[in-house]
Structure formats: structure tokens, C-alpha cells
Motif scaffolding. Structure first.
Motif, PDB file in Angstrom:
ATOM      1  N   PHE A  64       1.064  -1.397   0.017  1.00  0.00           N
ATOM      2  CA  PHE A  64       0.006   0.279   0.761  1.00  0.00           C
ATOM      3  C   PHE A  64       0.654   1.306   0.067  1.00  0.00           C
ATOM      4  N   ARG A  65       2.190   1.234   1.038  1.00  0.00           N
ATOM      5  CA  ARG A  65       2.443   2.223   0.397  1.00  0.00           C
ATOM      6  C   ARG A  65       3.299   3.069   0.115  1.00  0.00           C
ATOM      7  N   VAL A  66       3.810   1.760  -1.060  1.00  0.00           N
ATOM      8  CA  VAL A  66       4.671   2.130  -2.071  1.00  0.00           C
ATOM      9  C   VAL A  66       3.915   2.175  -3.357  1.00  0.00           C
ATOM     10  N   LEU A  67       2.375   2.116  -3.384  1.00  0.00           N
ATOM     11  CA  LEU A  67       1.427   2.502  -4.527  1.00  0.00           C
ATOM     12  C   LEU A  67       0.558   4.093  -4.660  1.00  0.00           C
ATOM     13  N   LYS A  68       1.087   4.470  -5.517  1.00  0.00           N
ATOM     14  CA  LYS A  68       0.784   5.799  -5.779  1.00  0.00           C
ATOM     15  C   LYS A  68      -0.962   6.151  -5.819  1.00  0.00           C
ATOM     16  N   THR A  69      -1.291   7.085  -5.400  1.00  0.00           N
ATOM     17  CA  THR A  69      -2.586   7.703  -4.926  1.00  0.00           C
ATOM     18  C   THR A  69      -3.229   7.483  -6.690  1.00  0.00           C
ATOM     19  N   GLY A  70      -4.503   5.816  -5.599  1.00  0.00           N
ATOM     20  CA  GLY A  70      -5.192   5.193  -7.187  1.00  0.00           C
ATOM     21  C   GLY A  70      -4.579   4.494  -8.136  1.00  0.00           C
ATOM     22  N   GLY A  71      -3.535   3.736  -7.072  1.00  0.00           N
ATOM     23  CA  GLY A  71      -2.757   2.863  -7.610  1.00  0.00           C
ATOM     24  C   GLY A  71      -4.243   1.507  -7.513  1.00  0.00           C
ATOM     25  N   LYS A  72      -3.237   0.055  -7.665  1.00  0.00           N
ATOM     26  CA  LYS A  72      -3.583  -1.028  -7.950  1.00  0.00           C
ATOM     27  C   LYS A  72      -3.343  -1.661  -7.401  1.00  0.00           C
ATOM     28  N   MET A  73      -3.428  -2.553  -6.484  1.00  0.00           N
ATOM     29  CA  MET A  73      -2.349  -3.913  -6.179  1.00  0.00           C
ATOM     30  C   MET A  73      -3.148  -5.235  -6.223  1.00  0.00           C
ATOM     31  N   ILE A  74      -2.649  -6.488  -7.309  1.00  0.00           N
ATOM     32  CA  ILE A  74      -2.993  -7.045  -7.417  1.00  0.00           C
ATOM     33  C   ILE A  74      -2.350  -9.004  -7.353  1.00  0.00           C
ATOM     34  N   ASN A  75      -2.801  -9.748  -6.447  1.00  0.00           N
ATOM     35  CA  ASN A  75      -1.987 -10.443  -5.089  1.00  0.00           C
ATOM     36  C   ASN A  75      -3.537 -12.194  -5.730  1.00  0.00           C
ATOM     37  N   PHE A  76      -2.395 -12.976  -6.729  1.00  0.00           N
ATOM     38  CA  PHE A  76      -2.959 -14.094  -6.347  1.00  0.00           C
ATOM     39  C   PHE A  76      -2.589 -15.191  -5.626  1.00  0.00           C
ATOM     40  N   ASP A  77      -2.806 -15.916  -5.327  1.00  0.00           N
ATOM     41  CA  ASP A  77      -2.370 -17.123  -4.687  1.00  0.00           C
ATOM     42  C   ASP A  77      -3.230 -17.719  -3.849  1.00  0.00           C
ATOM     43  N   ALA A  78      -3.335 -18.837  -3.162  1.00  0.00           N
ATOM     44  CA  ALA A  78      -4.523 -19.812  -2.844  1.00  0.00           C
ATOM     45  C   ALA A  78      -3.708 -20.837  -1.532  1.00  0.00           C
ATOM     46  N   ASN A  79      -4.440 -21.275  -0.735  1.00  0.00           N
ATOM     47  CA  ASN A  79      -4.048 -22.225   0.662  1.00  0.00           C
ATOM     48  C   ASN A  79      -3.817 -23.028   0.698  1.00  0.00           C
ATOM     49  N   TRP A  80      -1.972 -23.325  -0.008  1.00  0.00           N
ATOM     50  CA  TRP A  80      -1.405 -24.295  -0.785  1.00  0.00           C
ATOM     51  C   TRP A  80      -1.345 -25.063   0.731  1.00  0.00           C
ATOM     52  N   TYR A  81      -1.168 -24.848   2.226  1.00  0.00           N
ATOM     53  CA  TYR A  81      -1.105 -25.750   2.595  1.00  0.00           C
ATOM     54  C   TYR A  81      -1.988 -26.184   3.953  1.00  0.00           C
ATOM     55  N   GLY A  82      -3.080 -25.783   3.514  1.00  0.00           N
ATOM     56  CA  GLY A  82      -4.693 -25.769   4.784  1.00  0.00           C
ATOM     57  C   GLY A  82      -5.021 -27.428   5.002  1.00  0.00           C
ATOM     58  N   TYR A  83      -4.036 -27.748   3.975  1.00  0.00           N
ATOM     59  CA  TYR A  83      -4.190 -29.136   4.107  1.00  0.00           C
ATOM     60  C   TYR A  83      -3.498 -30.228   5.612  1.00  0.00           C
ATOM     61  N   LEU A  84      -2.865 -29.550   5.984  1.00  0.00           N
ATOM     62  CA  LEU A  84      -1.603 -29.417   6.587  1.00  0.00           C
ATOM     63  C   LEU A  84      -2.287 -29.229   8.539  1.00  0.00           C
ATOM     64  N   TYR A  85      -3.707 -28.638   8.644  1.00  0.00           N
ATOM     65  CA  TYR A  85      -4.314 -28.202   9.399  1.00  0.00           C
ATOM     66  C   TYR A  85      -6.459 -28.421   9.262  1.00  0.00           C
ATOM     67  N   ASP A  86      -6.420 -28.885   8.142  1.00  0.00           N
ATOM     68  CA  ASP A  86      -7.871 -29.580   8.129  1.00  0.00           C
ATOM     69  C   ASP A  86      -7.493 -31.084   7.286  1.00  0.00           C
ATOM     70  N   GLN A  87      -8.356 -31.857   8.465  1.00  0.00           N
ATOM     71  CA  GLN A  87      -8.596 -33.230   7.637  1.00  0.00           C
ATOM     72  C   GLN A  87      -8.818 -33.609   5.746  1.00  0.00           C
ATOM     73  N   GLU A  88     -10.620 -32.944   6.174  1.00  0.00           N
ATOM     74  CA  GLU A  88     -11.335 -32.843   4.969  1.00  0.00           C
ATOM     75  C   GLU A  88     -10.037 -31.678   3.499  1.00  0.00           C
ATOM     76  N   LYS A  89      -8.941 -31.065   4.084  1.00  0.00           N
ATOM     77  CA  LYS A  89      -8.832 -30.942   2.893  1.00  0.00           C
ATOM     78  C   LYS A  89      -7.625 -31.574   2.870  1.00  0.00           C
ATOM     79  N   ARG A  90      -7.017 -32.265   3.936  1.00  0.00           N
ATOM     80  CA  ARG A  90      -5.818 -33.883   3.921  1.00  0.00           C
ATOM     81  C   ARG A  90      -6.790 -34.556   2.486  1.00  0.00           C
ATOM     82  N   GLU A  91      -7.539 -35.191   3.155  1.00  0.00           N
ATOM     83  CA  GLU A  91      -8.613 -36.389   2.038  1.00  0.00           C
ATOM     84  C   GLU A  91      -8.776 -35.620   0.304  1.00  0.00           C
ATOM     85  N   ALA A  92      -8.245 -34.285   0.106  1.00  0.00           N
ATOM     86  CA  ALA A  92      -8.717 -33.631  -1.030  1.00  0.00           C
ATOM     87  C   ALA A  92      -7.616 -33.266  -1.460  1.00  0.00           C
TER      88      ALA A  92
END
Length: 257
Positions: A138-166
Motif C-alpha cells: 500500500f505504501r509504495v503504491l501511488k494514490t489511485g494505484g492498484k494491487m493485484i495478488n494471486f494466491d491459494a490456501n496451499w498448505y491448508g491440508y496441514l490443519y484440516d482433515q477434509e482438505k488433507r483428503e482432497a
């Protein structure tokens, strides 16, 4: 933090060649055009030469390469020196349109209001202080600038059995289709060790991101949880079906210039 950051850098140093090979497959496949279209749809209006774009956690340089090919100039940062060397190599003759710098995503060295667009992919989950990273972006963006982030819950299966099975089902689907397993071809034990030490492995996302972006000052925040359908190849879909990629965006209040 210093010790964990060192471990993360060490891991990605060993992943440099393999990750670069993944990027090369993207450049040669349908992903290149798909990713470019998604990015350009999100960019603010204006001439290519006038947009200052920052790619954070560039890895082997996929985003800078496809954008430089379109005539954009990009500043790309990564904390892993080997990744930056490989990114420069991958850029080839496009290197004069890309500035590669070693920098921590959680503590950027740029002045305030330096960029019109900040982009990132598959990085925030891997950070010890992702809230601080979003504040820095946010700090390095100009006023009116846009942040675009792509990500996922990559290691959620370490904490959730249903995700582990999937996750395990994904591994079986990849194997039965005789495809490269994007998890098991890495040092999965080391990556899981790191994933247990960073906060976002157990977080509910992109809900977490939306909340933090609001607190960081972003407005017009939006999340697209189906973006993976536009940018993933059939092989990627089989590898990551249990962890669909999302896109989250936010604007620094003030409107585009």
C-alpha cells in the motif's frame, strides 16, 4: 524472523531450476496468453510507458517477461538471489525493460507512492508477516494505484482433515494420469516444515486478505475465487484442484490518474 527468512530463502534457492522449468512450460502453453489477459484487464488506463509496475516475489520472472514482451517496463523483486539470476537469464534481450532487485516483500526499499501497479503471485502464503507486506505494498503504491495478488490456501491440508483428503485425492489423480506431481517433485517435507511456521497456512482465504486489506487502507477490494479457471492448464488443475487459486485486488484511494 531472520532465521525463518533464511530457511525460506534456502528452500527457494534449491527450487530455482525446477520452478524456472514450470515457468517455461507456462510460457510455451496456454497460460502465457491467459495470464496476460487477466493482468491487462486489471491494469489502470494509460500508456504502457507511463505505468510503473512492481512485481513482488518474481521468482524466475514469469510476469516481467510476459509484460516486457507487451512493451511494459517492470521492476521485479525477490529475496532469493538465485531466482533473480535465473529471472535475468530468462528475460534475455527483454532485460533492458526489466529492473531486477533483491528485496524483502515485507520491507520494501522504495519511496512512498512509487508505483501505479503492484502484482504478486504465490508469495503471500510464504511470508512470516503478510500483514506487514500488504501495508508495504500500500505504501509504495501511488494514490489511485492498484494491487493485484494471486494466491491459494496451499498448505491448508496441514490443519484440516477434509482438505488433507482432497489433497491426497489430487495426488492420486495426478498419478493415474501420468503427470508430473508439482508437490512431490519438490522437497515436500522441508516445505511443510516452513508452512507450519507461517501464519497463512491455517488462515481462511481470501477472507483473511480482504480483512487485512481493509485495515491497511485499501478500498474497492474485490476477490475472484474462480480465477484459476482462466489461467490454469489441465495439468495444473489436476495438481491443485483442492487448492484453487484466487485473485484479490485493492485500490489506494484517490482514483486513477
Amino acid at each position: 524472523m531472520a532465521e525463518l527468512l533464511k530457511d525460506i530463502e534456502s528452500y527457494w534457492t534449491t527450487r530455482t531450476e525446477g520452478y524456472s522449468e514450470v515457468n517455461q512450460k507456462e510460457l510455451e502453453g496456454m497460460q502465457k496468453a491467459a495470464w496476460l489477459q487477466v493482468l491487462l484487464e486489471q491494469f489502470p488506463p494509460g500508456e504502457k510507458e507511463e505505468l510503473n509496475i512492481l512485481d513482488i516475489g518474481t521468482g524466475p520472472g514469469f510476469f516481467p517477461v510476459i509484460l516486457a514482451q507487451e512493451g511494459y517496463r517492470v521492476t521485479a523483486v525477490d529475496y532469493t538471489e538465485n531466482m533473480l539470476k535465473k529471472a535475468l537469464e530468462n528475460a534475455g534481450e527483454l532485460g533492458d525493460r526489466i529492473t531486477f532487485l533483491r528485496m524483502d516483500a515485507q520491507s520494501l526499499e522504495f519511496p512512498n507512492e512509487s508505483f501505479d501497479v503492484v502484482i504478486s503471485r504465490n508469495l503471500t502464503w510464504n511470508l512470516e508477516k503478510p500483514e506487514r507486506a500488504y501495508e508495504e505494498w500500500f505504501r509504495v503504491l501511488k494514490t489511485g494505484g492498484k494491487m493485484i495478488n494471486f494466491d491459494a490456501n496451499w498448505y491448508g491440508y496441514l490443519y484440516d482433515q477434509e482438505k488433507r483428503e482432497a489433497y491426497e485425492e489430487d495426488r492420486e489423480n495426478v498419478k493415474s494420469n501420468a503427470l508430473d506431481d508439482h508437490y512431490l517433485c519438490t522437497d515436500i517435507d522441508k516445505m511443510e516444515e516452513i508452512a507450519r511456521q507461517v501464519p497463512l497456512s491455517a488462515a481462511r482465504r481470501p477472507e483473511w486478505d480482504i480483512s487485512v486489506l481493509e485495515n491497511s487502507g485499501f478500498c474497492h477490494i474485490a476477490a475472484d475465487q474462480q480465477i484459476w479457471q482462466r489461467v490454469w492448464s489441465p495439468e495444473e488443475r489436476l495438481n491443485y484442484q483442492s487448492t484453487p487459486m484466487f485473485m484479490v485486488t485493492g485500490i489506494k484511494e484517490g482514483g486513477y490518474r
